[in-house]
Motif scaffolding. Sequence first.
Motif, PDB file in Angstrom:
ATOM      1  N   GLY A 183       9.733   7.376  -8.646  1.00 51.39           N
ATOM      2  CA  GLY A 183       7.789   8.582  -8.285  1.00 51.39           C
ATOM      3  C   GLY A 183       7.918   9.939  -7.671  1.00 51.39           C
ATOM      4  O   GLY A 183       9.261  10.386  -8.578  1.00 51.39           O
ATOM      5  N   GLU A 191       3.359   6.660  -6.166  1.00 48.54           N
ATOM      6  CA  GLU A 191       2.688   7.800  -6.849  1.00 48.54           C
ATOM      7  C   GLU A 191       1.741   7.544  -7.115  1.00 48.54           C
ATOM      8  O   GLU A 191       1.150   7.444  -5.828  1.00 48.54           O
ATOM      9  N   SER A 213      10.776   3.060 -11.388  1.00 46.83           N
ATOM     10  CA  SER A 213      10.680   4.410 -10.813  1.00 46.83           C
ATOM     11  C   SER A 213      10.289   5.296  -9.364  1.00 46.83           C
ATOM     12  O   SER A 213      10.359   4.370  -8.838  1.00 46.83           O
TER      13      SER A 213
END
Length: 96
Positions: free
Chosen positions: A9, A55, A7
């Motif tokens: 983030g 994150e 991802s």
Amino acid sequence: MRSSSPSAGPSRRDVLRRWEEDDVWACVYCDAAFGPMVVAEADHITPLAKGGVHELFNIAPACAGCNRAKSDLDMSDWLRVLAGQLDTDCDPTVTR
């Protein structure tokens, strides 16, 4: 099916929204209040350059001066720097 790529983030908007929800409106390092002259930046607690991830659990609100001064130091190294000197050369009004 899940993508195998990691991802990207949270976006800047997501990070700022989280800080607003948590009433976080000052630099975690020098306590400068965020506002028109002091811009909140996302500091990676464990720097991306040292294996940290983008994150929410690895992002702290910092002013531009502290974020630039910390650079790619690990949190433990940065805290030692802060403990060893009263003047961190942090100027929260700098928006470089």
